[in-house]
Scaffold this active site. Sequence first.
Site, PDB file in Angstrom:
ATOM      1  N   ASP A 193       0.878  -1.157   0.004  1.00  0.00           N
ATOM      2  CA  ASP A 193      -0.074  -0.045   0.037  1.00  0.00           C
ATOM      3  C   ASP A 193       0.996   1.374   0.162  1.00  0.00           C
ATOM      4  O   ASP A 193       1.598   1.303   0.727  1.00  0.00           O
ATOM      5  CB  ASP A 193      -0.846  -0.028   1.285  1.00  0.00           C
ATOM      6  CG  ASP A 193      -1.845   1.250   1.302  1.00  0.00           C
ATOM      7  OD1 ASP A 193      -2.912   1.278   0.359  1.00  0.00           O
ATOM      8  OD2 ASP A 193      -1.490   2.361   2.044  1.00  0.00           O
ATOM      9  N   GLU A 233       0.526  -1.322  -5.667  1.00  0.00           N
ATOM     10  CA  GLU A 233      -0.719  -0.574  -5.790  1.00  0.00           C
ATOM     11  C   GLU A 233       0.109   1.115  -6.183  1.00  0.00           C
ATOM     12  O   GLU A 233       0.464   1.577  -5.254  1.00  0.00           O
ATOM     13  CB  GLU A 233      -1.487  -0.430  -4.348  1.00  0.00           C
ATOM     14  CG  GLU A 233      -2.731   0.661  -4.707  1.00  0.00           C
ATOM     15  CD  GLU A 233      -2.680   1.568  -3.728  1.00  0.00           C
ATOM     16  OE1 GLU A 233      -3.946   2.283  -3.849  1.00  0.00           O
ATOM     17  OE2 GLU A 233      -1.675   1.951  -3.036  1.00  0.00           O
TER      18      GLU A 233
END
Length: 486
Positions: A193, A233
């Site tokens: 993330d 991501e």
Amino acid sequence: MQNKVQLITYVDRLGCDNISELNALLQTELKGLFGGVHILPFFTPIDGQDAGFDPIDHTRIDPRIGDWDDLRQVSGHTDIMADMIVNHISAESVQFQDYLQRGKASEFYDLILTEDKVFPHGPTQEELAKIYRPRPGLPFTRFTLSDGTEKNVWTTFTPNQIDIDVRSEQGKKYLDAILRVFQGAGVSMVRLDAVGYAIKKAGTSCFMIDETFDFIASIGEKARRMGISVLVEIHSHYKTQIEIAKRVDYVYDFALPVLVLDTLFNRNASNLKKWLHVAPRNVITVLDTHDGIGIVDVASEGGKAGLIEDGALGRIVDKIHGNSKGTSRRATGGSASNLDLYQVNCTYFEALGRSEKSYLMARAIQFFVPGVPQVYYVGLFGVGNDMELLEKTNVGRDINRHYFTKREISERVDSEFFDRFRKLMLLRNDHPAFDGVFEMMETPSYTLHLKWSNSGDWAELFIDLEAMEMRIRFSRKGKAAELKLW
């Protein structure tokens, strides 16, 4: 990782009180539908300011929903993806609180990233202007230590999310500890993330610089030695995404959600086809996630053309707002304390005007393009914007983060819509053609024809966009069969 549909969900928003109940749901009402599940942050606490993406303790499951033994029960039958929040920790964490109390004497001093560690003599205006920002304002928050010293601490996202120095020995130990705990719990994939922001270097954008790739490669190598795959991501220009995909295990196909809307809104598949000709194949595909519908992934950037012309992209955004009867405007841009300016906050079902037919077409496209498809828990049941939750929290993304009750789950599982969607998911999971070769047939812009072949098995999707009709055909025991959804 199995080449089957995966579920994206929070533990406590899918009619479940804990991980054990989620495990039971996957083996009863949702049995056979998902080869994997991306369980959104389940760390202590799950209800922080950013719904778990600001962990106080990244190595501990919030005891209100279970423990690592409970997670191991899920991993016994379903692949698990977990978030590895590499960029930051909570301001309430033991590490940061110790830093505030003891300053340089803290054992976590090297873990906390401050402005002066990157800019020893202070940043120039030119250097500040170069820093890529996901949200408005400077990436620092001023904190006062117990001795009265003031420090500008890096806070890329919010003042409660304290950036860590991932290249320090403390930073490496912190991240290694998370990987070891994940390995012990049977986690098969980690989602890095906000990893694009993890490396800060004076004079650069501090976003996806060369050193960031080195950092990703280092984590990837450690994870693979533990039997864990890595998903990166990144929201960025599509050409940047193509380059990133060459250097990592998996990336998201974040361009797909808007390209599918473009295809269905404008009844023209030209832009989608252009993307499929060049798109990376090591992708996780999504239409919806816990965040908004990304715009930057198809837009132009710095003079480079995007996948959709900017004027047309603006009209797509307006169409989303129109289909939602304006509710998405109340959760997007500067509204509702929303800081993700490059995203539209809206459920995908609402974006398509709550049309079940259009929605299932969109899912069919997702399931037939290359990649491992993920379905977000809100999208699983095809529901609209949660305005009640938005009004309660005034957090833009909560419009697409509904808390389902057990009764709602039961009712929706028994619905005609879910029965149709179930058939589509089971075809994608079980048909051997999807382990074979992908082809995109040459057709006019108003039609889309996608096909998979594997030895003698095949499956194909044909959509006539002018008539808005879809046909799904596939082999069954050497003969042609058809999946009829309406």
